[in-house]
Design an enzyme around this catalytic site. Structure first.
Site, mmCIF file in Angstrom:
data_model
loop_
_atom_site.group_PDB
_atom_site.id
_atom_site.type_symbol
_atom_site.label_atom_id
_atom_site.label_comp_id
_atom_site.label_asym_id
_atom_site.label_seq_id
_atom_site.Cartn_x
_atom_site.Cartn_y
_atom_site.Cartn_z
ATOM 1 N N CYS A 154 39.148 26.559 53.320
ATOM 2 C CA CYS A 154 38.503 26.904 52.053
ATOM 3 C C CYS A 154 36.986 26.900 52.192
ATOM 4 C CB CYS A 154 38.942 25.945 50.940
ATOM 5 S SG CYS A 154 38.534 24.218 51.235
ATOM 6 N N CYS A 195 38.553 33.497 28.420
ATOM 7 C CA CYS A 195 38.313 33.434 29.863
ATOM 8 C C CYS A 195 39.307 34.370 30.519
ATOM 9 C CB CYS A 195 38.475 32.017 30.394
ATOM 10 S SG CYS A 195 38.304 31.909 32.200
ATOM 11 N N CYS A 216 32.392 32.473 37.254
ATOM 12 C CA CYS A 216 32.503 33.627 38.141
ATOM 13 C C CYS A 216 31.108 34.140 38.482
ATOM 14 C CB CYS A 216 33.288 34.760 37.482
ATOM 15 S SG CYS A 216 35.025 34.377 37.127
ATOM 16 N N ASN A 225 53.398 21.724 50.440
ATOM 17 C CA ASN A 225 53.352 23.167 50.192
ATOM 18 C C ASN A 225 53.767 23.984 51.417
ATOM 19 O OD1 ASN A 225 52.563 25.430 48.457
ATOM 20 N ND2 ASN A 225 50.789 25.657 49.799
#
Length: 440
Positions: A393, A162, A83, A304
């Site tokens: 993305c 995490c 992150c 999907n």
């Protein structure tokens, strides 16, 4: 080329946020990227590298904090490379990602969205259902480390939890490390892949040497004690097998469409279950197809979006380059009682002569990887869809392809917005709608 930096601390005003989440300062006319610094802050920093075009620095002290600065929810933030934005309030993260998206559209594609949509967001912790964790036995520490790599070094971060892993897996890292340390092949097990379905949790252990009978017993006991399915992967993704042959693969559901998908733990699926549900609903609504209308779903994966569109009564054709995913897509369609025409094709090559590409469609859905859909966009003059939904993305490749659709193929960018698939990271997932200017 990097040169040895002067490590003397310096003060700087942070004027912007870079695409990777670092603060941007200007010092003596040169750009300096400062890790963990936020726009509007005055900080003390120390250079860690010098380059011709810019310098890189680490934060020493925040002298004047941004109102958007928050306490990171994970104790490993700043060391772990998983992150990069936990110190930035979630609402400010969304604003920064939206700015990145629209800046890329204008700067790269020379297009502006007619509407700047509000971000689609969900939970910011415990969301990541797919992850690949590194494993390393470190003699100096006397144990096995399991987790993500450090931010500034090619080493595994020393993690005991995490905050973003789904299904409680984040709290399991020490136990996984202890298990691997007890195996005879501890030094020959470099990776654990996490896959969390709606019904089960899977850990896939990458084994470079065959486990012994005792190893298998330990793995089996661990799976039973932790309520996880243990899989072993001796080679490529297609070699992954459950420890127990009768173990079922994981599933995920799209309740709004009454759909259930089976997937293998090494398959690509969207990492954020809640955001995926919202993304599918958003895409279906934007396409606005009536029963019987036709839609081409390129980069369809295991179905999907395709199955949700078929559930609405559309005539759906799905195309994907991974043959194994297409097999899974066909199985999922049959499992849900739907008819979809799925095809295998390399969508980064010229597909104009393939049968599915030689007819028009009412709508087109694009969901490409980071490289974008440039070759597929080249099919648009032949496909002539009235509406195109592009799920991206990577804002840079979306912007490039948006420029082609608008400037070369006569489409209008009706709207675009961020979908926060990866909270606390600089990753920008987005969705955009294009309509044909002539309306015909």
């Amino acid at each position: 080329m990097s040169r040895r930096p002067d490590a003397t601390p310096f003060e700087a005003e942070i004027i912007d946020l870079a695409h990777d989440g670092r603060g941007v300062a200007r010092l003596d006319g040169k750009t300096v990227f400062v890790a963990d610094a936020l726009p509007g802050e005055r900080v003390t920093a120390r250079r860690v590298s010098r380059r011709r075009s810019h310098d890189e620095a680490e934060l020493v002290e925040v002298l004047q904090a941004s109102p958007d600065r928050v306490a990171p929810p994970c104790p490993h933030f700043g060391v772990c490379g998983g992150c990069s934005l936990q110190h930035l309030a979630p609402a400010a993260q969304l604003r920064a990602k939206a700015d990145t998206l629209h800046d890329n559209l204008q700067r790269i594609g020379r297009v502006a969205a007619a509407a700047r949509w509000e971000p689609v967001a969900g939970p910011s912790l415990g969301y990541r259902r797919k992850a690949r964790l590194g494993v390393r036995k470190v003699d100096k520490k006397g144990r096995v480390l399991v987790g993500f790599r450090e931010r500034r070094a090619p080493l595994l971060a020393d993690m005991d939890s995490c905050a973003v892993l789904a299904g409680g897996i984040g709290a399991m890292l020490p136990a996984i490390g202890e298990l691997i340390g007890s195996l005879s092949i501890a030094r020959r097990l470099p990776q654990v892949e996490v896959a969390v379905g709606d019904d089960r949790r899977v850990l896939v252990f990458r084994v470079l040497d065959p486990p012994t009978a005792e190893d298998l017993l330990r793995l089996d006991r661990f799976g039973a004690a932790q309520d996880v399915d243990v899989w072993l992967q001796p080679g490529g993704n297609d070699t992954a097998r459950p420890l127990h042959e009768d173990a079922a693969p994981p599933h995920y559901r799209l309740p709004g469409f009454g759909l259930e998908f089976e997937f293998l733990p090494t398959d690509f699926v969207q990492v954020n279950a809640e955001l995926n549900r919202r993304a599918v609903s958003r895409a279906v609504a934007l396409l606005g197809l009536a029963p019987g209308e036709s839609v081409l779903d390129l980069f369809c994966g295991l179905g999907n979006f395709s199955l949700a569109l078929a559930r609405q009564g559309a005539e759906v054709t799905g195309v994907e380059g991974d043959e194994a995913l297409v097999r899974r897509a066909r199985d999922n369609a049959a499992r849900n009682g739907l008819e979809v025409g799925f095809h295998v094709a390399n969508l980064f090559e010229d597909s104009r002569q393939l049968p599915w590409a030689r007819r028009p469609y009412d709508a087109l859905l694009l969901d490409p990887p980071r490289a974008g859909a440039e070759a597929a966009v080249g099919l648009v003059p032949r496909l002539r869809p009235r509406r195109i939904v592009y799920v991206s993305c990577h804002p840079g490749t979306l912007a490039r392809d948006a420029g082609i659709l608008v400037h070369e193929h006569g489409y209008r960018l009706e709207g675009a917005g961020v979908m926060d698939m990866f909270p606390h990271t600089a990753h920008v997932e987005s969705i955009a709608l294009f309509t044909r200017e002539d309306g015909g």
